[in-house]
Enzyme design. Structure first.
Site, PDB file in Angstrom:
ATOM      1  N   CYS A 254       1.017  -1.168  -0.404  1.00 10.25           N
ATOM      2  CA  CYS A 254      -0.261  -0.092  -0.280  1.00 10.25           C
ATOM      3  C   CYS A 254       1.162   1.093   0.421  1.00 10.25           C
ATOM      4  O   CYS A 254       0.772   2.136   1.177  1.00 10.25           O
ATOM      5  CB  CYS A 254      -1.177  -0.450   1.329  1.00 10.25           C
ATOM      6  SG  CYS A 254      -1.358  -1.521   1.330  1.00 10.25           S
ATOM      7  N   ALA A 255       1.967   1.177  -0.892  1.00  7.74           N
ATOM      8  CA  ALA A 255       3.362   2.297  -1.116  1.00  7.74           C
ATOM      9  C   ALA A 255       3.059   3.430  -1.469  1.00  7.74           C
ATOM     10  O   ALA A 255       3.553   4.286  -0.913  1.00  7.74           O
ATOM     11  CB  ALA A 255       4.232   1.824  -2.052  1.00  7.74           C
ATOM     12  N   GLY A 258       4.253   7.083  -1.979  1.00  5.74           N
ATOM     13  CA  GLY A 258       5.929   7.052  -2.149  1.00  5.74           C
ATOM     14  C   GLY A 258       6.593   7.288  -1.426  1.00  5.74           C
ATOM     15  O   GLY A 258       7.779   7.302  -2.061  1.00  5.74           O
ATOM     16  N   GLY A 259       6.886   7.926  -0.174  1.00  3.64           N
ATOM     17  CA  GLY A 259       7.591   8.830   0.558  1.00  3.64           C
ATOM     18  C   GLY A 259       8.435   7.729   1.681  1.00  3.64           C
ATOM     19  O   GLY A 259       9.712   8.272   1.203  1.00  3.64           O
ATOM     20  N   ASP A 305      -2.364  -6.207  -5.862  1.00  7.22           N
ATOM     21  CA  ASP A 305      -3.279  -6.528  -3.927  1.00  7.22           C
ATOM     22  C   ASP A 305      -2.746  -7.014  -3.198  1.00  7.22           C
ATOM     23  O   ASP A 305      -2.362  -8.079  -3.222  1.00  7.22           O
ATOM     24  CB  ASP A 305      -4.573  -7.556  -4.531  1.00  7.22           C
ATOM     25  CG  ASP A 305      -5.709  -7.014  -3.365  1.00  7.22           C
ATOM     26  OD1 ASP A 305      -5.107  -6.471  -2.172  1.00  7.22           O
ATOM     27  OD2 ASP A 305      -7.336  -7.582  -4.096  1.00  7.22           O
ATOM     28  N   CYS A 373      -2.179   5.877   9.790  1.00  2.00           N
ATOM     29  CA  CYS A 373      -2.484   6.994  10.132  1.00  2.00           C
ATOM     30  C   CYS A 373      -3.606   7.761  10.894  1.00  2.00           C
ATOM     31  O   CYS A 373      -4.598   8.852  10.627  1.00  2.00           O
ATOM     32  CB  CYS A 373      -2.279   8.175   8.474  1.00  2.00           C
ATOM     33  SG  CYS A 373      -3.283   8.045   7.430  1.00  2.00           S
TER      34      CYS A 373
END
Length: 435
Positions: A254-255, A258-259, A305, A373
């Protein structure tokens, strides 16, 4: 509309808020995809964002004001009239730089464009009455949760959920923090180098700088040369907890955007490898943008996925789980209005499935980092506890060795809070697979 029929910042704000409320589309996407928004001058763009995000952070507080001047029926009003009034009241209450006459005049014109003169008359009457007879609601010390929720512009179910999990002591500080304008942080990817942009402000977080209001990323030399990524320090805690070493192969599930993948790529060096996995094609584009701009050539991007992806086992796996987002409601204030209680069951199921699959991608002796988060306990501590009960091959390792003590809980988890730390709310756990 202005005289030349070109949408103004105020009319676009109403348009975006209406689409957000009626269709459930997040405002970030609406602002990104609207052709009129893209043509705005930087000053008008700043006003547009101020109005949209300001109304969302204060929506039910604004409604309290409006209801005071309307005898009955406000709940049945057309969503456009509601948002015309909200945008106008937000300016009258919070923005000194906008003359009152300009606010009222444009609000009335917008109401006329709805096609009925009675709507324009109502808007004019409400705003003029507020001018003559200003009224401000007060929150008493004896206020119940319903009153607190309305005054602090959070849905009652969310306020009640917080109290059930954490009690009332931290409630008001947390709600107030969610309504503040958040700082935009930049992570310096080349920490050994001096910052080349003196406009950036130093912070209490190593390797992070704060963006002053009004400064654009494209104006920064370090941004142009790929030295920075936009990343809140709360997101950096998960990277620190993983403790990447040179030459390692790491999977980032679940990148997007991309940070974390880019930050990890710098840590593992050219001999290491980051496999960034994302399912959504549009979000894959965000990863490509960050990887290309920062020159992170050791990042491999995979569309798959996270619940079912099959990859060779890695030294470490980072699960940046899809979550409720309750830790970033200052930055994304529409989350509080779009998220519903019934969403939680599906989110929890998704997180469980991703964690279960991630467990099989970790080498013996390797690390699995679960991060969110959100501040929600069911998505965080309870999720990890249930995982450890089902996966005896993993053990929780305390975060104390890897992140500052102020972010480490008694059980060894990572937690950040907007009202305690001045950054986004987040959670992370370091799980080690036994050899």
């Amino acid at each position: 509309m202005s005289a030349n029929n070109k949408p103004t910042a105020r009319s676009l704000a109403v348009q975006v808020l209406v689409a957000n409320e009626k269709n459930g589309t997040y405002v970030d996407l609406l602002l990104e995809n609207d052709t009129h928004v893209r043509t705005l001058a930087s000053r008008d763009m700043a006003l547009l964002r101020e109005l949209v995000f300001g109304v969302l952070r204060n929506r039910s507080f604004l409604d309290l004001h409006i209801r005071n001047y309307i005898r009955r029926g406000y709940d049945t009003f057309d969503v456009k009239i509601k948002n015309i009034l909200r945008v106008a009241f937000y300016q009258l209450l919070f923005l000194d730089r906008v003359p009152d006459y300009a606010v009222i005049s444009e609000a009335v014109e917008q109401a006329k464009n709805t096609g009925t003169g009675s709507q324009a008359k109502l808007v004019n009457g409400v705003l003029r009455t507020f001018q003559r007879e200003p009224w401000k609601p007060e929150l008493s010390s004896a206020a119940d949760l319903q009153e607190i929720a309305e005054y602090m512009s959070h849905p009652l179910w969310l306020v009640s959920r917080f109290v059930e999990q954490f009690g009332t002591e931290e409630l008001l500080p947390w709600l107030k923090a969610n309504n503040r304008i958040p700082v935009t942080f930049l992570r310096h990817l080349h920490a050994q180098e001096a910052c080349m942009d003196p406009e950036l402000q130093s912070t209490d977080f190593d390797g992070y700088f704060a963006m002053p209001a009004g400064l654009r990323l494209q104006m920064l030399k370090g941004w142009q040369t790929g030295r920075y990524i936009v990343q809140d320090p709360s997101a950096g805690l998960a990277v620190a907890l993983l403790a990447a070493e040179a030459g390692e192969r790491i999977i980032d599930l679940c990148a997007a955007p991309g940070g974390k993948a880019v930050a990890l790529a710098k840590l593992v060096g050219p001999e290491g490898r980051i496999v960034a996995v994302e399912i959504e094609k549009k979000r894959l584009g965000k990863i490509h943008e960050n990887v290309t701009r920062t020159g992170a050539e050791n990042v491999e991007i995979v569309q798959a996925d996270a619940r079912t992806v099959e990859l060779d086992a890695a030294d470490a796996v980072l699960v940046d789980a899809p979550c409720s987002g309750f830790g970033v409601m200052a930055r994304k204030p529409d989350i509080r209005w779009l998220r519903k209680p019934e969403d939680m069951r599906a989110l929890l199921r998704l997180q469980r499935h991703i964690l279960h699959n991630a467990a099989g991608l970790v080498k013996p002796g390797g690390r699995l980092i679960y991060s969110t988060c959100t501040t929600d306990r069911e998505e965080n501590e309870m999720m990890v506890t249930a995982f450890l009960q089902q996966h005896r091959e993993f053990a929780l390792e305390s975060a104390g060795e890897f992140v500052p003590d102020r972010f480490v809980t008694e059980r060894g988890f990572v937690r950040s809070w907007p009202h305690l730390h001045g950054i986004d709310g987040s959670f992370a756990a370091r799980l080690v697979r036994r050899k």
